[in-house]
Design an enzyme around this catalytic site. Sequence first.
Site, PDB file in Angstrom:
ATOM      1  N   ASP A 447       0.832  -1.194   0.000  1.00  0.00           N
ATOM      2  CA  ASP A 447       0.000   0.000   0.000  1.00  0.00           C
ATOM      3  C   ASP A 447       0.874   1.255   0.000  1.00  0.00           C
ATOM      4  O   ASP A 447       1.899   1.315   0.685  1.00  0.00           O
ATOM      5  CB  ASP A 447      -0.894  -0.019   1.243  1.00  0.00           C
ATOM      6  CG  ASP A 447      -1.880   1.115   1.273  1.00  0.00           C
ATOM      7  OD1 ASP A 447      -2.720   1.177   0.365  1.00  0.00           O
ATOM      8  OD2 ASP A 447      -1.809   1.937   2.205  1.00  0.00           O
ATOM      9  N   GLU A 476       1.565  -0.444  -5.217  1.00  0.00           N
ATOM     10  CA  GLU A 476       0.564   0.569  -5.502  1.00  0.00           C
ATOM     11  C   GLU A 476       1.312   1.868  -5.765  1.00  0.00           C
ATOM     12  O   GLU A 476       1.743   2.558  -4.845  1.00  0.00           O
ATOM     13  CB  GLU A 476      -0.404   0.772  -4.333  1.00  0.00           C
ATOM     14  CG  GLU A 476      -1.460   1.821  -4.679  1.00  0.00           C
ATOM     15  CD  GLU A 476      -2.241   2.339  -3.481  1.00  0.00           C
ATOM     16  OE1 GLU A 476      -3.371   2.804  -3.680  1.00  0.00           O
ATOM     17  OE2 GLU A 476      -1.712   2.302  -2.350  1.00  0.00           O
TER      18      GLU A 476
END
Length: 691
Positions: A447, A476
């Site tokens: 993330d 990400e």
Amino acid sequence: MHHPGPPRFTDVGESVELAPRDPDSDGHYRWRLRSAPDDSDVELGDGPVVHLDPDVEGTYTAELDAPDGTHTQTVRAFPVSRRSARFSVSAEEVDGDLDGVESASVIGPFNDFVMGKHRVERDGDEWGLDVELPSGDHDAIFAFEDGFDPYATAEVTVEGAGRPRVRLDGRREAEEVVITATAKPAPAGDDPEVEFHLDDRDALDESDVRLDGDELRVPVDSLPVLSRVHAVAVAERPSIADTLTIHVESESRDVRDDVAFDRPADPPEWVRDATVYQIFVREFAGEKLETTFAEIERRVPYLESLGIDTLWLTPVCASPTRHGYHITDLFDTASDLGTREEFESLVERLHEAGIKVLFDLVINHTARDHPAFQMHRAGVPEYEGHYERIPRGQDTTGVDWAGDDSPGHYFNWAGIPNVDYDSLAVRRWMLDVVDSWAPLVDGFRCDVAWGVPHGFWKEVRERVKAEDSDFLLLDETVPRRVGFHENEFDLHYDTDLYYALRDVGTGDAPASELLDALVDAERLGFPDEAVHMRYVENHDEDRYATECDEGTLRPAVAATFTLPGAPLVYYGQERGVPEQRGPMRWHDGDAGLTTFHRDLVALRDDLPALRAPGVDRVVCDVTDGEDETVVAYERAGEESDAVVVVLNFTDSTATVTVDRSVDTHDLLTDTDVSGHDDGVVVDDVVVLRAN
């Protein structure tokens, strides 16, 4: 070993963070600059983690004194490749009331989406910001009065070539090892030259290396047991580096019979064939039941029936939120989902079903409710450096932080402050998190990967791959950034195809935009070996069917399964869930749409051509339908039959002819789709074998 890792590559003016690996939080570390180019005024700080800001082109050598000795790290700085550009928006471009609004924060990839860092004042009816950017297309968000109500977006294109690319391969010729660099220019770019760099961690001596054009040669008897060679292709801009590892397996230095080569930046082979399914964890059991690990385990047969082989679970760690990204304990599972033992049981059941598990690793930030942040703000000395601090004047939260500094965060995410990787305690903490979860799962989806330093990701990669070379790292980075492929991540979000699919689905772009989007990876400098995750939606994006025109979801999904890369299915996409994070529709889901997804998964598994890397445009003539809503392309592998895919982005049938000889039997639906005048009839997608 505390050695800081491989050589680093950057541009003048682009900072590089240097840090000891596997640090002892209480250990003594000291950096110094051993050498720098002439005319450089660079200095290194005093901390254990420093930032080198190259001010002139050339090679910088830094030394680290650590508890296990003195280590050297090389930084190669290339000339500035950025140019002046301007983001601007006018009042008439903003959908909202701007009466009395005088300022805006401008955020984007150029400043890592940090609110308050670049504020601009109103000038008449315009807000504008001058920046330095590399060539390519760039976006920025204008957040008025430091908020998103209203906001506006701006785009700017900086002319110039993209990045070249380079690949290293090795072979043995008699008593020499030969490393060959194959460099490719950027689209419309000049032919690049190649620079080779040795790794400061290895015992390979530069005096033993001979350069011969784009080849590096080393006598076999000069090789240590392990050597790493890096190369960069340089034209208008430098490429990202490629790496080749040379292994010498022998009982003595006098016997050098077995030399092996490894490409450590390449993704594991299995990801090229993977189909990823993402679960937004707390909604998967449906509208009545609370989701737990046990409830997910009971639904594994459904995942088996879909044919998917990789499962990405949104965060399962302790969190006060339903989405789970505000984490309060990075080492334990959320009590509402179940115990760590129950999580391990779920993983074991998935493995029995042949499904790999991706753990959502959140190490850019914690929840504001995490005890570490509470200790940090309360002045407990050992937590002083755990979180980023920004000048009070840059704060955009409106919270009285009772001090001269404020917590750093991205966007308006005031509830999840960024940890500070300049702290050895933080680096030790996050490495322990990685060590805690990696043995249980098959990969990490990382993330806010763009918020964590490159050097730390390089360390994580070597750490997890040393235990399991097939371990997967998915980043990400939005928009995708090629630097995160350089010995860091295996699988990348394809934001370019995502946005192209949205534009096609809303009628704002022709269907051929999909193939144009694929070229962006080459312009950005991604090597051919890179694997990209193709998707139409995820937990951060609105549902495709909700945002786009009727009849466009199925061809959009088919594009993700029939173009090169790894397709992602976001839970409920296949059941017609309308809400971005709504409950899974079990009893009232769209059965036909589910079957459509099953058939796509099975077809991609059955046809090697759909998993091959290449794609060729196919000219098609639409004899009945709309030209701009139809696109066709051919997929072929080296050892597979070619297939032609035709997509129709409308809710009306189209009849097309293609400039290929094809069998009119649709491999997806197992039906004949022949139409009049040698055409084929396309509802949403057909897959035809090329003759």
